[in-house]
Design a protein around this motif. Structure first.
Motif, PDB file in Angstrom:
ATOM      1  N   GLU A 163       0.834  -1.206   0.000  1.00 17.79           N
ATOM      2  CA  GLU A 163       0.000   0.000   0.000  1.00 17.79           C
ATOM      3  C   GLU A 163       0.864   1.249   0.000  1.00 17.79           C
ATOM      4  O   GLU A 163       0.602   2.196  -0.744  1.00 17.79           O
ATOM      5  N   GLN A 164       1.915   1.254   0.801  1.00 13.77           N
ATOM      6  CA  GLN A 164       2.827   2.395   0.859  1.00 13.77           C
ATOM      7  C   GLN A 164       3.532   2.575  -0.485  1.00 13.77           C
ATOM      8  O   GLN A 164       3.622   3.687  -1.010  1.00 13.77           O
ATOM      9  N   LYS A 207       1.942   6.085  -7.326  1.00 16.92           N
ATOM     10  CA  LYS A 207       0.892   6.879  -7.959  1.00 16.92           C
ATOM     11  C   LYS A 207       1.216   8.369  -7.884  1.00 16.92           C
ATOM     12  O   LYS A 207       1.003   9.109  -8.846  1.00 16.92           O
ATOM     13  N   LEU A 208       1.719   8.827  -6.758  1.00 15.48           N
ATOM     14  CA  LEU A 208       2.107  10.228  -6.603  1.00 15.48           C
ATOM     15  C   LEU A 208       3.222  10.580  -7.581  1.00 15.48           C
ATOM     16  O   LEU A 208       3.177  11.613  -8.259  1.00 15.48           O
ATOM     17  N   LYS A 224       3.949   9.144 -10.424  1.00 13.96           N
ATOM     18  CA  LYS A 224       3.423   9.141 -11.791  1.00 13.96           C
ATOM     19  C   LYS A 224       2.564  10.378 -12.048  1.00 13.96           C
ATOM     20  O   LYS A 224       2.671  11.016 -13.096  1.00 13.96           O
ATOM     21  N   ARG A 225       1.712  10.740 -11.091  1.00 15.20           N
ATOM     22  CA  ARG A 225       0.827  11.894 -11.248  1.00 15.20           C
ATOM     23  C   ARG A 225       1.625  13.190 -11.422  1.00 15.20           C
ATOM     24  O   ARG A 225       1.242  14.066 -12.169  1.00 15.20           O
ATOM     25  N   ARG A 226       2.761  13.296 -10.746  1.00 17.31           N
ATOM     26  CA  ARG A 226       3.596  14.501 -10.825  1.00 17.31           C
ATOM     27  C   ARG A 226       4.603  14.428 -11.964  1.00 17.31           C
ATOM     28  O   ARG A 226       5.335  15.378 -12.205  1.00 17.31           O
ATOM     29  N   GLY A 227       4.676  13.286 -12.642  1.00 16.41           N
ATOM     30  CA  GLY A 227       5.593  13.136 -13.776  1.00 16.41           C
ATOM     31  C   GLY A 227       7.046  13.094 -13.348  1.00 16.41           C
ATOM     32  O   GLY A 227       7.915  13.623 -14.045  1.00 16.41           O
ATOM     33  N   LEU A 228       7.314  12.462 -12.209  1.00 21.76           N
ATOM     34  CA  LEU A 228       8.658  12.429 -11.641  1.00 21.76           C
ATOM     35  C   LEU A 228       9.282  11.045 -11.729  1.00 21.76           C
ATOM     36  O   LEU A 228       8.584  10.045 -11.910  1.00 21.76           O
ATOM     37  N   THR A 229      10.581  11.017 -11.571  1.00 19.86           N
ATOM     38  CA  THR A 229      11.305   9.770 -11.339  1.00 19.86           C
ATOM     39  C   THR A 229      11.343   9.568  -9.822  1.00 19.86           C
ATOM     40  O   THR A 229      10.956  10.451  -9.053  1.00 19.86           O
ATOM     41  N   TRP A 230      11.841   8.416  -9.379  1.00 19.96           N
ATOM     42  CA  TRP A 230      11.997   8.217  -7.937  1.00 19.96           C
ATOM     43  C   TRP A 230      12.949   9.266  -7.359  1.00 19.96           C
ATOM     44  O   TRP A 230      12.718   9.812  -6.283  1.00 19.96           O
TER      45      TRP A 230
END
Length: 45
Positions: free
Chosen positions: A12-13, A19-20, A22-28
């Motif tokens: 879940e974490q 999802k966050l 991906k939504r912001r269009g970022l890499t890790w």
């Protein structure tokens, strides 16, 4: 270059952060750096 391994407490974490990211269009890395910036802003000097 330094490699970092991140271990999540549970699926879940991981899914929430993925999802966050991906939504912001970022890499890790980008997500980590945005988190660092927010912590610096919220930390009194």
């Amino acid at each position: 270059m330094v490699a970092i391994r991140i271990e999540f407490d549970d699926d879940e974490q991981y899914d929430r952060l993925k999802k966050l990211k991906k939504r912001r269009g970022l890499t890790w890395k980008g997500l980590l750096l945005e988190g660092e910036q927010k912590v610096r802003e919220d930390t009194p000097k």
